[in-house]
Enzyme design. Structure first.
Site, PDB file in Angstrom:
ATOM      1  N   THR A 294      46.659  38.436  44.729  1.00 15.82           N
ATOM      2  CA  THR A 294      45.448  37.643  44.989  1.00 15.82           C
ATOM      3  C   THR A 294      44.722  37.415  43.661  1.00 15.82           C
ATOM      4  O   THR A 294      44.786  38.242  42.755  1.00 15.82           O
ATOM      5  CB  THR A 294      44.494  38.331  46.009  1.00 15.82           C
ATOM      6  OG1 THR A 294      43.876  39.465  45.393  1.00 15.82           O
ATOM      7  CG2 THR A 294      45.196  38.756  47.282  1.00 15.82           C
TER       8      THR A 294
ATOM      9  N   GLY B 268      42.747  35.034  34.440  1.00 14.21           N
ATOM     10  CA  GLY B 268      42.478  36.411  34.009  1.00 14.21           C
ATOM     11  C   GLY B 268      43.600  37.400  34.284  1.00 14.21           C
ATOM     12  O   GLY B 268      44.775  37.143  33.995  1.00 14.21           O
TER      13      GLY B 268
ATOM     14  N   TYR C 164      28.442  44.871  42.715  1.00 17.87           N
ATOM     15  CA  TYR C 164      29.782  44.924  42.112  1.00 17.87           C
ATOM     16  C   TYR C 164      30.256  46.370  42.000  1.00 17.87           C
ATOM     17  O   TYR C 164      31.350  46.723  42.444  1.00 17.87           O
ATOM     18  CB  TYR C 164      29.758  44.251  40.729  1.00 17.87           C
ATOM     19  CG  TYR C 164      31.099  44.266  40.038  1.00 17.87           C
ATOM     20  CD1 TYR C 164      32.083  43.348  40.377  1.00 17.87           C
ATOM     21  CD2 TYR C 164      31.393  45.203  39.047  1.00 17.87           C
ATOM     22  CE1 TYR C 164      33.331  43.365  39.743  1.00 17.87           C
ATOM     23  CE2 TYR C 164      32.623  45.232  38.414  1.00 17.87           C
ATOM     24  CZ  TYR C 164      33.584  44.300  38.770  1.00 17.87           C
ATOM     25  OH  TYR C 164      34.818  44.327  38.157  1.00 17.87           O
TER      26      TYR C 164
HETATM   27  N1  LIG Z   1      37.151  41.266  33.181  1.00 15.60           N
HETATM   28  C1  LIG Z   1      36.910  42.571  33.149  1.00 15.60           C
HETATM   29  O1  LIG Z   1      36.479  43.109  32.110  1.00 15.60           O
HETATM   30  C2  LIG Z   1      37.202  43.425  34.359  1.00 15.60           C
HETATM   31  C3  LIG Z   1      36.973  44.813  34.254  1.00 15.60           C
HETATM   32  C4  LIG Z   1      37.251  45.618  35.361  1.00 15.60           C
HETATM   33  C5  LIG Z   1      37.747  45.057  36.528  1.00 15.60           C
HETATM   34  N2  LIG Z   1      37.953  43.690  36.578  1.00 15.60           N
HETATM   35  C6  LIG Z   1      38.494  43.164  37.860  1.00 15.60           C
HETATM   36  O2  LIG Z   1      39.647  42.382  37.583  1.00 15.60           O
HETATM   37  C7  LIG Z   1      39.859  41.468  38.673  1.00 15.60           C
HETATM   38  C8  LIG Z   1      40.189  40.092  38.115  1.00 15.60           C
HETATM   39  O3  LIG Z   1      39.062  39.608  37.418  1.00 15.60           O
HETATM   40  P1  LIG Z   1      39.196  38.819  36.033  1.00 15.60           P
HETATM   41  O4  LIG Z   1      38.470  39.597  35.001  1.00 15.60           O
HETATM   42  O5  LIG Z   1      40.613  38.427  35.800  1.00 15.60           O
HETATM   43  O6  LIG Z   1      38.263  37.564  36.335  1.00 15.60           O
HETATM   44  P2  LIG Z   1      38.616  36.049  36.677  1.00 15.60           P
HETATM   45  O7  LIG Z   1      39.374  35.437  35.554  1.00 15.60           O
HETATM   46  O8  LIG Z   1      37.314  35.458  37.086  1.00 15.60           O
HETATM   47  O9  LIG Z   1      39.602  36.144  37.920  1.00 15.60           O
HETATM   48  C9  LIG Z   1      39.136  36.326  39.225  1.00 15.60           C
HETATM   49  C10 LIG Z   1      40.181  35.785  40.171  1.00 15.60           C
HETATM   50  O10 LIG Z   1      39.744  36.017  41.516  1.00 15.60           O
HETATM   51  C11 LIG Z   1      39.793  34.786  42.215  1.00 15.60           C
HETATM   52  N3  LIG Z   1      38.808  34.758  43.288  1.00 15.60           N
HETATM   53  C12 LIG Z   1      37.468  34.935  43.201  1.00 15.60           C
HETATM   54  N4  LIG Z   1      36.897  34.807  44.401  1.00 15.60           N
HETATM   55  C13 LIG Z   1      37.895  34.543  45.278  1.00 15.60           C
HETATM   56  C14 LIG Z   1      37.942  34.303  46.664  1.00 15.60           C
HETATM   57  N5  LIG Z   1      36.836  34.274  47.418  1.00 15.60           N
HETATM   58  N6  LIG Z   1      39.144  34.100  47.257  1.00 15.60           N
HETATM   59  C15 LIG Z   1      40.278  34.086  46.522  1.00 15.60           C
HETATM   60  N7  LIG Z   1      40.297  34.290  45.186  1.00 15.60           N
HETATM   61  C16 LIG Z   1      39.120  34.510  44.577  1.00 15.60           C
HETATM   62  C17 LIG Z   1      39.515  33.737  41.160  1.00 15.60           C
HETATM   63  O11 LIG Z   1      39.918  32.465  41.628  1.00 15.60           O
HETATM   64  P3  LIG Z   1      39.376  31.072  40.969  1.00 15.60           P
HETATM   65  O12 LIG Z   1      40.265  30.823  39.794  1.00 15.60           O
HETATM   66  O13 LIG Z   1      39.535  30.082  42.053  1.00 15.60           O
HETATM   67  O14 LIG Z   1      37.942  31.318  40.571  1.00 15.60           O
HETATM   68  C18 LIG Z   1      40.367  34.274  40.017  1.00 15.60           C
HETATM   69  O15 LIG Z   1      41.718  33.972  40.223  1.00 15.60           O
HETATM   70  C19 LIG Z   1      38.568  41.496  39.507  1.00 15.60           C
HETATM   71  O16 LIG Z   1      38.779  42.257  40.678  1.00 15.60           O
HETATM   72  C20 LIG Z   1      37.576  42.207  38.603  1.00 15.60           C
HETATM   73  O17 LIG Z   1      36.584  42.876  39.335  1.00 15.60           O
HETATM   74  C21 LIG Z   1      37.704  42.877  35.545  1.00 15.60           C
END
Ligand SMILES: NC(=O)c1ccc[n+]([C@@H]2O[C@H](COP(=O)([O-])OP(=O)(O)OC[C@H]3O[C@@H](n4cnc5c(N)ncnc54)[C@H](OP(=O)(O)O)[C@@H]3O)[C@@H](O)[C@H]2O)c1
Length: 345
Positions: free
Chosen positions: A8, A13, A193
């Site tokens: 998912t 990212g 969050y």
């Molecule tokens: N970045 C960090 O430093 C960090 C640190 C710890 C944990 N995380 C975790 O890593 C995971 C991925 O985040 P990321 O950093 O890669 O950010 P990201 O680039 O914003 O990726 C988020 C992904 O989730 C999708 N998404 C959001 N809402 C959704 C929904 N309602 N239904 C289906 N898909 C949805 C987005 O789709 P769209 O492309 O359509 O928006 C995107 O593919 C998250 O769970 C986040 O909490 C991130």
């Protein structure tokens, strides 16, 4: 038989980097991209197939903050697959993050400075809202939509002859102090969050307790701090670029600054190669990067292990089970509401 993997949030990212890395590990995977935006997913699919033509890459459209969409996607998946070997529950949001400048400056001059940067503890608040299902958006996206997805996909996941693995993208920002069993959606707090990520950690423990005997195993991962769409919502990309020299320096003291989605997927890819029966259900897996840029996986066992002198997790199986029971109650309630709504229309 090709291994079947559902991811998912595969459109950007961590999810996107993970798909690329999994196909490097196994050229013949069947990778299913579970994304809310079909055109983004089509572009990712084309790019993945261009570099790995032997793979099978499919798409299922799902918005995890909309239960009707989760039910429809699950029906589609049950028609297409006999089983799923891995489900990466990675999609997540941190809406309208606000940086607490006062906490940032007081933290900068305290002994907790590295811990503060590694976990963002106390630094970020968010503005949550209510979805069409009547739930808090962060909770529904990061936790409940995914919970319903696995409930619906149980026939594809529960095979006692060969196990399936759930791998959740959690965070070092998951804090017990931000979670409350009486308000599992965090409707009364300002850190939905952190609460949702702690809820994910609890849910993974409860899944192991309730599903291991049926061949389903669950793990949680923190990918570290990376520059992705999510973190660019906290600070604009040019500020991240300006901060890079300081962050690279900090990496010699704190290994949580993975910085790129590729590095951040280290623990997610490592878990792909593990026998799930051999994993400790009370362990969280952390992607880490050294000051010289090498990636490795750290483990953090609940509840007492300390990182950088700070006990950053405190989790017990009893709370996990109570939370799981609350989710089952909520599931019953929302299914009844949706049925009533469908009946009336
Ligand atoms: N970045 C960090 O430093 C960090 C640190 C710890 C944990 N995380 C975790 O890593 C995971 C991925 O985040 P990321 O950093 O890669 O950010 P990201 O680039 O914003 O990726 C988020 C992904 O989730 C999708 N998404 C959001 N809402 C959704 C929904 N309602 N239904 C289906 N898909 C949805 C987005 O789709 P769209 O492309 O359509 O928006 C995107 O593919 C998250 O769970 C986040 O909490 C991130």
């Amino acid at each position: 038989m090709r291994k079947a993997v559902l991811v998912t949030g595969a459109s950007s990212g961590v999810g996107l980097a993970l798909c690329k890395r999994l196909l490097e590990e196994d050229h013949e995977l069947h990778l299913c991209l579970a994304c809310r935006n079909r055109s983004k997913a089509e572009a990712v699919r084309a790019a993945l197939l261009a570099s790995r033509p032997l793979a099978e890459v499919s798409i299922v459209q799902v918005d995890v903050s909309d239960l009707q969409s989760v039910f429809r996607a699950s029906r589609e998946l049950k028609q297409r697959f006999q089983r799923l070997d891995y489900v990466y529950l990675n999609a997540g949001i941190m809406p309208n993050p606000q940086l607490n400048i006062k906490a940032l400056f007081s933290g900068l001059f305290s002994r907790k400075v590295i811990h503060m940067f590694s976990t963002a503890e106390g630094l970020l608040t968010q503005e949550d809202k209510i979805t069409a299902d009547g739930l808090q958006e962060v909770f529904e996206t990061n936790v409940f939509g995914h919970f319903i997805l696995i409930q619906e996909l149980a026939p594809l996941l529960c095979h006692s002859d060969s196990p399936s693995q759930l791998i959740w993208t959690s965070s070092r920002n998951a804090r017990k102090s931000n979670f409350c069993l009486e308000d599992i959606q965090h409707s009364r707090g300002q850190e939905p969050y952190s609460s949702s990520k702690y809820a994910v950690d609890l849910l993974s423990v409860a899944v192991n307790r309730n599903f291991n005997s049926r061949g389903l195993y669950s793990s949680v991962v923190c990918p570290g701090t990376m520059v992705t769409n999510m973190t660019c919502g906290i600070l604009p990309p040019f500020v991240w670029t300006l901060l890079m020299p300081i962050i690279w320096l900090l990496r010699f003291f704190a290994n949580a600054f993975t910085l790129t989605p590729y590095n951040g997927t280290e623990a997610l890819v490592w878990l792909f190669h593990q026998k799930p029966e051999s994993l400790n259900p009370l362990t969280k897996y952390l992607s880490a990067t050294t000051g010289f840029g090498s990636n490795y996986v750290m483990t953090q066992k609940y509840p007492e292990e300390e990182i950088l002198g700070n006990s950053i997790m405190d989790l017990d199986e009893d709370t996990a089970e109570k939370f799981y029971q609350s989710l089952l109650e909520l599931e019953k309630h929302v299914r009844a509401t949706i049925q009533k709504r469908n009946h009336q229309s």
